[in-house]
Design an enzyme around this catalytic site. Structure first.
Site, PDB file in Angstrom:
ATOM      1  N   PRO A   1       1.245  -1.876   1.769  1.00 47.70           N
ATOM      2  CA  PRO A   1       2.479  -1.559   2.433  1.00 47.70           C
ATOM      3  C   PRO A   1       2.417  -0.167   2.792  1.00 47.70           C
ATOM      4  CG  PRO A   1       2.937  -3.010   0.492  1.00 47.70           C
ATOM      5  CD  PRO A   1       1.591  -2.621   0.415  1.00 47.70           C
ATOM      6  N   TYR A   2       2.136   0.620   2.085  1.00 47.16           N
ATOM      7  CA  TYR A   2       2.176   2.214   2.165  1.00 47.16           C
ATOM      8  C   TYR A   2       0.979   2.514   3.405  1.00 47.16           C
ATOM      9  CZ  TYR A   2       0.692   7.137   1.613  1.00 47.16           C
ATOM     10  OH  TYR A   2       0.339   8.351   1.951  1.00 47.16           O
ATOM     11  N   TYR A   3      -0.003   1.900   3.335  1.00 52.69           N
ATOM     12  CA  TYR A   3      -1.037   2.067   4.417  1.00 52.69           C
ATOM     13  C   TYR A   3      -0.562   1.349   5.882  1.00 52.69           C
ATOM     14  CZ  TYR A   3      -4.649   4.058   1.752  1.00 52.69           C
ATOM     15  OH  TYR A   3      -5.700   4.944   1.088  1.00 52.69           O
TER      16      TYR A   3
END
Length: 214
Positions: free
Chosen positions: A128-130
């Site tokens: 999700p961060y990427y």
């Protein structure tokens, strides 16, 4: 140059703020989430503004009005879920782009993540961060702003080396948070970094030399 730092209370942000505060050529305004953070900065004679990345674009525009450049270093942090990652690292970033355009700030520098442009290389545990970084980067590239996207490798709290590698020479590795801060400031008026995105790790060249290779 009048520089606004969004995410000024983070570890990289603190390095950037302190270095700019010592600068003879730039001034700094720190944008933080909490009043107590702002008061601490003001106690050290640093201009600080409280603003919420989950708030409105208009409120963010008021916070950055008068600046010449924005450096976005904000993040939801490692202790929140994917929902906050989307709200801060993606939507919050895009709101600040919209706010910059609204008040006529053209220069915008984004701290992203190493390899965020390459889906096949993403860490599954941080997907999700990427995703957030990937699409924030893409929207910045399409925004019309004079952007620089810096994608640092693994962040460490060791002393600055003053030596980096960028772009194709930046094999997966680490970089000190202080060297990220030095590099961000070096990009502010460096035309070689305009409309460019690049990976960043510690390497063998001075920051000035490495940026010339872009």
């Amino acid at each position: 140059m009048k520089v606004v730092i969004i995410g000024a209370n983070g570890q990289i942000g603190q390095h950037v703020v302190m270095e700019l505060q010592r600068s003879d050529t730039h001034t700094v305004t720190a944008v933080v989430r909490k009043e107590e953070q702002a008061q601490k900065l003001k106690a050290n004679n640093i201009q600080a503004i409280v603003a919420d990345l989950e708030g409105s674009v208009d409120d963010l525009a008021k916070a950055i009005t008068g600046a010449d450049a924005v450096i976005f270093i904000a993040g939801s942090g490692g202790h929140t879920g994917p929902d906050k990652t989307l709200l801060i690292d993606l939507d919050g970033a895009v709101k600040t782009m919209e706010a910059a355009k609204q008040v006529g700030i053209d220069r915008y520098i984004m701290v992203s993540a190493y390899g965020a442009d390459k889906r096949q290389n993403w860490n599954e545990g941080m997907r999700p961060y990427y995703v957030a970084k990937h699409y924030a980067d893409r929207l910045l590239e399409a925004s019309g702003l004079n952007y620089t996207i810096v994608r640092p490798g693994g962040l460490v709290n060791e002393p600055s080396t003053g030596k980096i590698a960028v772009g194709a020479e930046a094999n997966p590795s680490t970089i000190t948070r202080e060297d990220v801060a030095h590099t961000l400031i070096a990009t502010l008026e460096n035309e070689k970094t305009y409309k460019r995105a690049f990976n960043l790790v510690n390497g063998e060249h001075s920051i000035e030399t490495a940026l010339k290779s872009l």
